[in-house]
Design an enzyme around this catalytic site. Structure first.
Site, PDB file in Angstrom:
ATOM      1  N   GLU A  26      69.354   8.036  -1.456  1.00  0.00           N
ATOM      2  CA  GLU A  26      68.195   7.198  -1.147  1.00  0.00           C
ATOM      3  C   GLU A  26      67.807   7.324   0.320  1.00  0.00           C
ATOM      4  O   GLU A  26      68.620   7.091   1.224  1.00  0.00           O
ATOM      5  CB  GLU A  26      68.457   5.726  -1.494  1.00  0.00           C
ATOM      6  CG  GLU A  26      67.209   4.864  -1.260  1.00  0.00           C
ATOM      7  CD  GLU A  26      67.305   3.459  -1.815  1.00  0.00           C
ATOM      8  OE1 GLU A  26      68.417   3.024  -2.167  1.00  0.00           O
ATOM      9  OE2 GLU A  26      66.260   2.784  -1.876  1.00  0.00           O
ATOM     10  N   TYR A  79      59.129   1.053  -0.290  1.00  0.00           N
ATOM     11  CA  TYR A  79      59.353   0.052   0.761  1.00  0.00           C
ATOM     12  C   TYR A  79      59.780   0.748   2.065  1.00  0.00           C
ATOM     13  O   TYR A  79      59.262   0.450   3.152  1.00  0.00           O
ATOM     14  CB  TYR A  79      60.434  -0.949   0.312  1.00  0.00           C
ATOM     15  CG  TYR A  79      61.023  -1.756   1.438  1.00  0.00           C
ATOM     16  CD1 TYR A  79      60.378  -2.878   1.942  1.00  0.00           C
ATOM     17  CD2 TYR A  79      62.236  -1.378   2.022  1.00  0.00           C
ATOM     18  CE1 TYR A  79      60.923  -3.608   2.994  1.00  0.00           C
ATOM     19  CE2 TYR A  79      62.785  -2.102   3.072  1.00  0.00           C
ATOM     20  CZ  TYR A  79      62.121  -3.211   3.554  1.00  0.00           C
ATOM     21  OH  TYR A  79      62.651  -3.922   4.599  1.00  0.00           O
ATOM     22  N   HIS A  80      60.717   1.671   1.950  1.00  0.00           N
ATOM     23  CA  HIS A  80      61.185   2.393   3.141  1.00  0.00           C
ATOM     24  C   HIS A  80      60.135   3.404   3.626  1.00  0.00           C
ATOM     25  O   HIS A  80      59.939   3.577   4.831  1.00  0.00           O
ATOM     26  CB  HIS A  80      62.500   3.124   2.840  1.00  0.00           C
ATOM     27  CG  HIS A  80      63.609   2.198   2.462  1.00  0.00           C
ATOM     28  ND1 HIS A  80      64.238   1.372   3.374  1.00  0.00           N
ATOM     29  CD2 HIS A  80      64.194   1.926   1.270  1.00  0.00           C
ATOM     30  CE1 HIS A  80      65.165   0.648   2.760  1.00  0.00           C
ATOM     31  NE2 HIS A  80      65.156   0.965   1.477  1.00  0.00           N
ATOM     32  N   GLU A 119      62.472  -2.967  -7.414  1.00  0.00           N
ATOM     33  CA  GLU A 119      63.371  -3.732  -6.555  1.00  0.00           C
ATOM     34  C   GLU A 119      62.612  -4.869  -5.906  1.00  0.00           C
ATOM     35  O   GLU A 119      61.523  -4.666  -5.358  1.00  0.00           O
ATOM     36  CB  GLU A 119      63.901  -2.842  -5.419  1.00  0.00           C
ATOM     37  CG  GLU A 119      65.195  -2.158  -5.724  1.00  0.00           C
ATOM     38  CD  GLU A 119      65.824  -1.575  -4.460  1.00  0.00           C
ATOM     39  OE1 GLU A 119      67.044  -1.564  -4.382  1.00  0.00           O
ATOM     40  OE2 GLU A 119      65.094  -1.132  -3.556  1.00  0.00           O
ATOM     41  N   HIS A 167      62.314   4.042  -6.355  1.00  0.00           N
ATOM     42  CA  HIS A 167      62.269   2.580  -6.277  1.00  0.00           C
ATOM     43  C   HIS A 167      60.867   2.131  -5.926  1.00  0.00           C
ATOM     44  O   HIS A 167      60.305   2.596  -4.929  1.00  0.00           O
ATOM     45  CB  HIS A 167      63.202   2.056  -5.172  1.00  0.00           C
ATOM     46  CG  HIS A 167      64.608   1.822  -5.600  1.00  0.00           C
ATOM     47  ND1 HIS A 167      65.633   1.636  -4.701  1.00  0.00           N
ATOM     48  CD2 HIS A 167      65.172   1.709  -6.843  1.00  0.00           C
ATOM     49  CE1 HIS A 167      66.767   1.438  -5.367  1.00  0.00           C
ATOM     50  NE2 HIS A 167      66.513   1.493  -6.663  1.00  0.00           N
TER      51      HIS A 167
HETATM   52 MN    MN Z   1      65.669   0.951  -2.680  1.00  0.00          MN
END
Ligand code: MN
Length: 297
Positions: free
Chosen positions: A148, A183-184, A242, A207
């Site tokens: 990830e 998100y990241h 998530e 995700h």
């Molecule tokens: Mn994640």
């Protein structure tokens, strides 16, 4: 869409007692999801037989995810940490295999923490070595590892999709893939759609998550671009939702992620919405692709 859809267990529960496992699995299945992603930071907390029975009863699949703690940091360039980390990852492989899981994802290559110095060449070389052995073991059970790519506050090894691809190439195993999380990406990428397309066949897990980790579509992430990227990359792997709220406090995960605010209280409503949102976004992206590439004139 062909992608299997899942949810992270912490939308339902903070731990994995029998009551929590049964509730998380039944709730996920009742909304029509294909699988649940169970945190395996400490795999010894998972009662394998009980969990497998609940999964079978509900016709649900499973994946596991984790980040290594500092004492198991295989990227630290410390032989003791490296050995502990390898043993820990092997334990997660065995647990995931016994659960009937298909994927192990997360920060498998370093500590899951804020670093104060950059990763070192020697440290990353050590992580690559360990990952190769863990991947060989995982391959015996048809398990894919998803590395990830996370933001700078959670690792110093891979913060962009391009770095994730590079790490996968270095490990050089067909069952080691890049795991992207929007998100990241929202923090680190210059162009998330491009990054997904350029990851291409290396993408093995995804995700979805909002910029504040609450309801999808209520933050600043451009989901039109994210889903168009997934369609253009012809991504057909799993997509896991998530979301984290202080309404479900599971340590140490909540603390590491900084989940201080109460962004939702109704997990069922949150997850039902996430599925509708994901299906609608994917459908729109597929139709947009058809407009671009098709037509009879
Ligand atoms: Mn994640």
């Amino acid at each position: 869409m062909k992608n299997r859809l899942g949810v992270h267990a912490q939308v339902w529960v903070g731990g994995w007692s029998h009551e929590e496992a049964a509730r998380a699995i039944a709730s996920t299945a009742s909304l029509g999801y294909d699988y649940i992603e169970a945190p395996a930071l400490d795999p010894s907390l998972i009662d394998i037989d009980f969990t497998r029975k609940e999964l079978e009863k509900n016709g649900l699949g499973i994946t596991t995810s984790l980040g290594l703690d500092d004492s198991c940091d295989i990227s630290a360039g410390d032989p003791d940490k490296k050995a502990r980390g390898e043993a820990h990852l092997m334990k997660v492989v065995a647990t995931t295999r016994d659960l009937g899981g298909t994927h192990i994802t997360g920060i498998l290559y370093s500590g899951f923490q804020k670093y104060f110095t950059p990763a070192t060449t020697e440290g990353v070389a050590g992580a690559v070595e360990v990952l190769r052995r863990v991947a060989e073991e995982a391959a015996k059970s048809n398990i894919t590892l998803g590395l990830e790519v996370v933001n700078r506050y959670e690792t110093n090894v891979i913060n962009t999709a391009a770095q994730g691809v590079e790490l996968c190439k270095r490990v050089g195993m067909p069952n080691v893939k890049v795991h992207l999380d929007c998100y990241h990406m929202n923090i680190e990428e210059a162009d998330a759609e491009r990054a997904i397309i350029e990851t291409g066949d290396y993408l093995g897990y995804f995700h979805t998550g909002e910029s504040h980790r609450g309801y999808l579509g209520t933050g600043s992430i451009d989901f039109t671009k994210i889903f168009r990227g997934l369609v253009k990359a012809n991504y057909q792997g799993p997509i896991c939702f998530e979301s984290f709220s202080s309404a479900v406090a599971g340590q140490p995960l909540s603390g590491i992620l900084g989940i201080w605010r109460n962004l939702w209280t109704d997990s069922t409503d949150l997850c039902r919405h996430a599925m509708q949102f994901t299906q609608a976004q994917m459908k729109a992206a597929e139709e947009a692709q058809a407009i671009r590439t098709g037509g009879d004139w």
